[in-house]
Design a protein around this motif. Structure first.
Motif: not given
Length: 323
Positions: A64, A68, A124-125, A128, A132, A164, A206, A210, A213
């Protein structure tokens, strides 16, 4: 808030100590009954197998993050991305819950990746992963037999969508400003500005990380069932799959946002013990929470070792976006 703020460190230490103290108190209070449960050799075999499973599952989370990186125009070889992610994960334990991001900035720059891209991927990690986790929690709530649960899940999902959207746009704007030249002294070619992404495309971009994750959290939630079975096999028959996913995702999210606590230590255990107590009893619930911490710590050590074994000498040249 600065990552090295003494107030942040103090708050993290307080959360860790308070959470662990409460979980240990619950465990000690059960005394003799827990001693009999912990003598089972089945538990120790389960711990070792669970740690290996967790280490393998981290491939999903690493993938993931690798995806990204590509959103902002850089995609190193997967081996490079996995090695970088895996080697720095262990830093979330010492000195704190954000230093795996700091480690990626330092090591990633040495491998030829831009600071701005690494910062955006880290942001972003986190987003997401949290979304999730909350979606799994919403699904667990919706699986309840009451209309209240269904409406609560819908409201949670809608709130997450709005959160988000706003968080991404704000974070993207902040990273853009940080990545540009300052006072004409930075090398724009080296530091670089982040590419613009239209509102129509970034949501689509994304979805894969997501989803990865969500699968990672869903898969590793099975560790809660496995450890519960090792301690109280007669109790797990009543476990719902969605119920386990939901309570695990909530505990994981709580630990993740506790930035000052090393890897969410103490916070995740307290939340998990609180949620599992009605299902297993207080003592077994505390034991499962502590066993899960041992499993994930050992799994992160395995992951770090794998990252070092697969470590390249230098990153491949950044490539174009290939979603």
């Amino acid at each position: 808030m600065r990552w090295r703020s003494p107030w942040l460190r103090a708050l993290g230490a307080l959360l860790t100590v308070a959470g662990l103290a409460w979980v240990m108190w619950v465990l000690v209070r059960e005394g003799a009954a827990m001693a009999r449960l912990l003598e089972s050799p089945r538990l120790f075999i389960t711990l070792a197998l669970a740690a290996v499973f967790y280490a393998v599952a981290t491939l999903l989370a690493a993938s993931a993050w690798w995806w990204l990186l590509a959103i902002y125009g850089e995609r190193p070889a997967w081996r490079v991305g996995y090695s970088l992610w895996a080697r720095t994960q262990i830093a979330k334990y010492l000195p704190g819950n954000v230093f795996h991001y700091v480690g990626r900035q330092a090591l990633g720059r040495r491998l030829g990746l831009r600071h701005a891209t690494l910062a955006a991927a880290a942001f972003l990690e986190l987003m997401t992963m949290l979304v999730a986790a909350a979606l799994l929690g919403a699904a667990a709530l919706a699986s309840s037999s009451t209309a209240q649960g269904t409406w609560g899940a819908l409201l949670l999902a809608a709130g997450l969508g709005a959160f988000g959207l706003v968080a991404f746009r704000v974070g993207d704007s902040v990273v853009q400003k940080l990545s540009g030249p300052k006072n004409g002294t930075q090398d724009v070619a080296e530091q670089g500005e982040l590419r613009e992404i239209s509102r129509r495309h970034w949501v689509t971009l994304l979805v894969p990380p997501m989803g990865l994750h969500a699968v990672f959290l869903a898969a590793t939630s099975g560790l809660v069932w496995l450890l519960s079975w090792a301690l109280r096999p007669e109790a797990v028959a009543s476990f719902s799959v969605w119920q386990v996913m939901g309570l695990y995702a909530l505990a994981w999210a709580a630990g993740t946002v506790s930035l000052g606590a090393p890897a969410g230590l103490g916070v995740r255990e307290a939340v998990l013990t609180l949620q599992l107590s009605p299902l297993l009893g207080p003592g077994p619930a505390a034991a499962v929470a502590l066993a899960l911490r041992f499993v994930t710590l050992l799994g992160d050590l395995f992951t770090a070792l794998a990252g070092h074994l697969f470590s390249p000498r230098r990153a491949a040249a950044p490539g174009p976006l290939h979603p």
